[in-house]
Scaffold this active site. Structure first.
Site, PDB file in Angstrom:
ATOM      1  N   LYS A  76      71.584   4.934   4.906  1.00 17.11           N
ATOM      2  CA  LYS A  76      71.333   3.614   4.569  1.00 17.11           C
ATOM      3  C   LYS A  76      72.353   3.007   3.389  1.00 17.11           C
ATOM      4  CE  LYS A  76      67.358   0.808   3.304  1.00 17.11           C
ATOM      5  NZ  LYS A  76      65.937   0.746   2.891  1.00 17.11           N
ATOM      6  N   SER A 151      62.954  -2.454   5.640  1.00 14.83           N
ATOM      7  CA  SER A 151      64.661  -2.747   5.224  1.00 14.83           C
ATOM      8  C   SER A 151      65.418  -1.866   5.753  1.00 14.83           C
ATOM      9  CB  SER A 151      64.506  -2.971   3.847  1.00 14.83           C
ATOM     10  OG  SER A 151      64.589  -1.832   3.193  1.00 14.83           O
ATOM     11  N   SER A 175      59.650   0.820   4.069  1.00 15.06           N
ATOM     12  CA  SER A 175      60.788   0.320   4.708  1.00 15.06           C
ATOM     13  C   SER A 175      61.422   1.258   5.674  1.00 15.06           C
ATOM     14  CB  SER A 175      61.980   0.081   3.821  1.00 15.06           C
ATOM     15  OG  SER A 175      61.789  -1.204   3.256  1.00 15.06           O
TER      16      SER A 175
HETATM   17  N1  GLN Z   1      58.992  -4.966   2.998  1.00 12.53           N
HETATM   18  C1  GLN Z   1      58.773  -4.391   1.718  1.00 12.53           C
HETATM   19  C2  GLN Z   1      59.301  -5.467   0.629  1.00 12.53           C
HETATM   20  O1  GLN Z   1      59.821  -6.378   1.030  1.00 12.53           O
HETATM   21  C3  GLN Z   1      59.240  -2.867   1.639  1.00 12.53           C
HETATM   22  C4  GLN Z   1      60.567  -2.793   1.241  1.00 12.53           C
HETATM   23  C5  GLN Z   1      61.038  -1.268   1.244  1.00 12.53           C
HETATM   24  O2  GLN Z   1      60.131  -0.399   1.425  1.00 12.53           O
HETATM   25  N2  GLN Z   1      62.158  -1.172   0.696  1.00 12.53           N
HETATM   26  O3  GLN Z   1      59.332  -5.122  -0.427  1.00 12.53           O
END
Ligand code: GLN
Length: 486
Positions: A76, A151, A175
């Site tokens: 990532k 994400s 995410s």
């Molecule tokens: N969807 C969650 C957020 O927007 C989690 C994001 C993540 O785990 N990096 O904060």
């Protein structure tokens, strides 16, 4: 190369039937064929990856064996891999080249894994769909008109589309689990601290964890084993000695295992078709000898509010470092001095979701609101964590949905931040409690994958992987792969 598990390639490499160089060449061919459509990847350095593959082949030839030696992996793009650009999906890091390796990346490299690319993500890992990247959205290989989830969108799609058998994502509030559920792969969020965060760009430091992604739990164990353990560079890191005995992963004996079903998760809001798939998976667990018990996590209703207060507060602090002085982009306004430069750089460099969170978080932490919002959220976090402790008196692990629905069409939630945040309702509580959890394929509805989440007590990461492996040894959902064309 097509789709194979890391274990398949592991055996081929160890037996001398395959070379890492051939695997990595095939991976780049597949990427050339497919990634114009899927858009999962950002920076790559093919000659460098091929050189790493040849080095791995030399080590294999000399008789060396490690769980990941010679295996391609995608990272990532919020993880530092020295010498490659790192964008975090943001314009504000334009021109930034990673000067060092994240600890997890270094450990993988030392064990001979071969990074092949950096993967697209929601900007600074803020998002649930992959749509908030400054470099455009990644597509879901099961239906290119739908989001892959975020994400860690590009990391998950890289595994789902067979670019690489392994990928790393990060999970702050879901995410790796959410996209894994939308794309039919398996992903682990370890206990907070088990994987070093050194070199993972901070979003919300009390919640961020690196998470491995693969087709199966058995494959996850290969990468996890190499990465786990204390790191002097991360004072929140903890040791997990069991991780060392992970490869090959044992399948747990599920007989008598008490699987707790949090009643608040199997309630209103969960799509009936998703529920039906989950019921099927739970019946499978029962058939394997597990016992289903109902448990209650009464503070689940506060979890989204708590998460988004704490997350945005930490974001507002962590992202203040992107100021045009130290990293990446610098926008020089025609008039004014340093304050104008900082303001202009942040205005042009950061996207709207990131700005929204910085503003919300700054508000939560400001004088007069700190006690009402931030402090209260900390207290709610303690209650949420307490719910899990109580539930683990009645159950060995918990099982739940990952998301209320399946992958949604592009644009379905971008106009309504709250609707986007609600996609995280089942993933943020375990994050707040720092617990290990994973998402694995449970079946399909309407041609789209559905994941099931398993959550375990702190430091039970290995047992969780073993339970997932037992399920996967008896089911075939994780072997379903999307039909892809260039
Ligand atoms: N969807 C969650 C957020 O927007 C989690 C994001 C993540 O785990 N990096 O904060």
């Amino acid at each position: 190369m097509g789709l194979g598990t890391a274990m398949d390639w592991r055996e081929g490499l160890d037996a001398g039937d395959l070379s890492s160089e051939a695997l990595v060449r095939a991976a780049f061919d597949r990427i050339r064929d497919l990634d114009g459509n899927l858009r999962a990847l950002l920076a790559k350095d093919e000659p460098r990856s091929l050189a790493l593959a040849r080095a791995a082949d030399a080590r294999l030839g000399a008789g060396e064996r490690t769980p990941v030696l010679g295996l391609p992996i995608v990272l990532k793009d919020n993880l530092h891999w020295s010498g490659l650009p790192m964008t975090c999906g943001s314009r504000v890091l334009d021109g930034y080249v990673a000067p060092y390796d994240a600890t997890v990346v270094r450990r993988l490299l030392e064990a001979g894994a071969v990074p092949i690319a950096k993967a697209n993500l929601d900007e600074f890992a803020m998002g649930s769909s992959g749509e908030y990247s400054a470099f455009g959205p990644t597509r879901n290989p099961w239906d290119p008109s739908r989001v892959p989830g975020g994400s860690s969108s590009g990391s998950v799609v890289s595994v789902a589309a067979g670019y690489a058998p392994l990928a790393l994502g990060s999970d702050t509030g879901g995410s790796v689990r959410l996209p894994a559920s939308f794309c039919n792969v398996t992903a682990l969020r370890p206990t907070y601290g088990v994987l070093s965060r050194y070199g993972l760009t901070a979003m919300a430091s009390s919640l961020d964890q690196v998470g491995p992604i693969a087709a199966t739990a058995e494959d996850l164990a290969l990468a996890f084993q190499v990465m786990a353990g204390v790191d002097p560079q991360d004072s929140t890191s903890v040791d997990l000695p069991e991780a060392e005995r992970l490869a090959p992963l044992r399948a747990a004996d599920l007989k008598g295992l008490r699987i707790g079903l949090p009643k608040e998760y199997f309630a209103e809001g969960l799509e009936p078709a998703v529920r039906a798939v989950l019921d099927g998976a739970l019946r499978e667990f029962e058939r394997l000898g597990a016992r289903l018990v109902e448990v209650s996590l009464p503070h689940t209703r506060c979890a989204i509010d708590t998460y988004y207060l704490l997350c945005t507060s930490e974001v507002s602090s962590n992202l203040s470092r992107f100021d045009g002085v130290r990293f990446g982009l610098r926008v020089r306004p025609s008039e004014g001095g340093l304050p104008e430069m900082i303001a202009e750089t942040r205005d042009q460099g950061l996207g709207s979701e990131v700005k929204r969170r910085i503003l919300l978080g700054t508000f939560c932490l400001s004088k007069g609101y700190y006690d009402a919002f931030y402090l209260k959220a900390l207290k709610a976090r303690t209650l949420i964590t307490g719910d899990f402790h109580a539930a683990f008196a009645e159950a060995d692990i918990l099982a739940s949905p990952v998301s209320p629905g399946t992958a949604f069409p592009f644009g379905a939630k971008t106009e309504d931040p709250l609707a986007m945040y609600l996609a995280d309702a089942f993933t943020v509580p375990a994050s707040l409690a720092g617990l290990p959890c994973l998402s694995m394929p449970a079946g399909f509805t309407g041609g789209l994958p559905v994941g099931i989440q398993l959550i375990g007590p702190a430091l039970s990461d290995v047992r969780l992987l073993e339970a997932a492996h037992a399920f996967q040894s008896a089911t075939r959902h994780h072997f379903e792969t999307p039909t892809l064309s260039a």
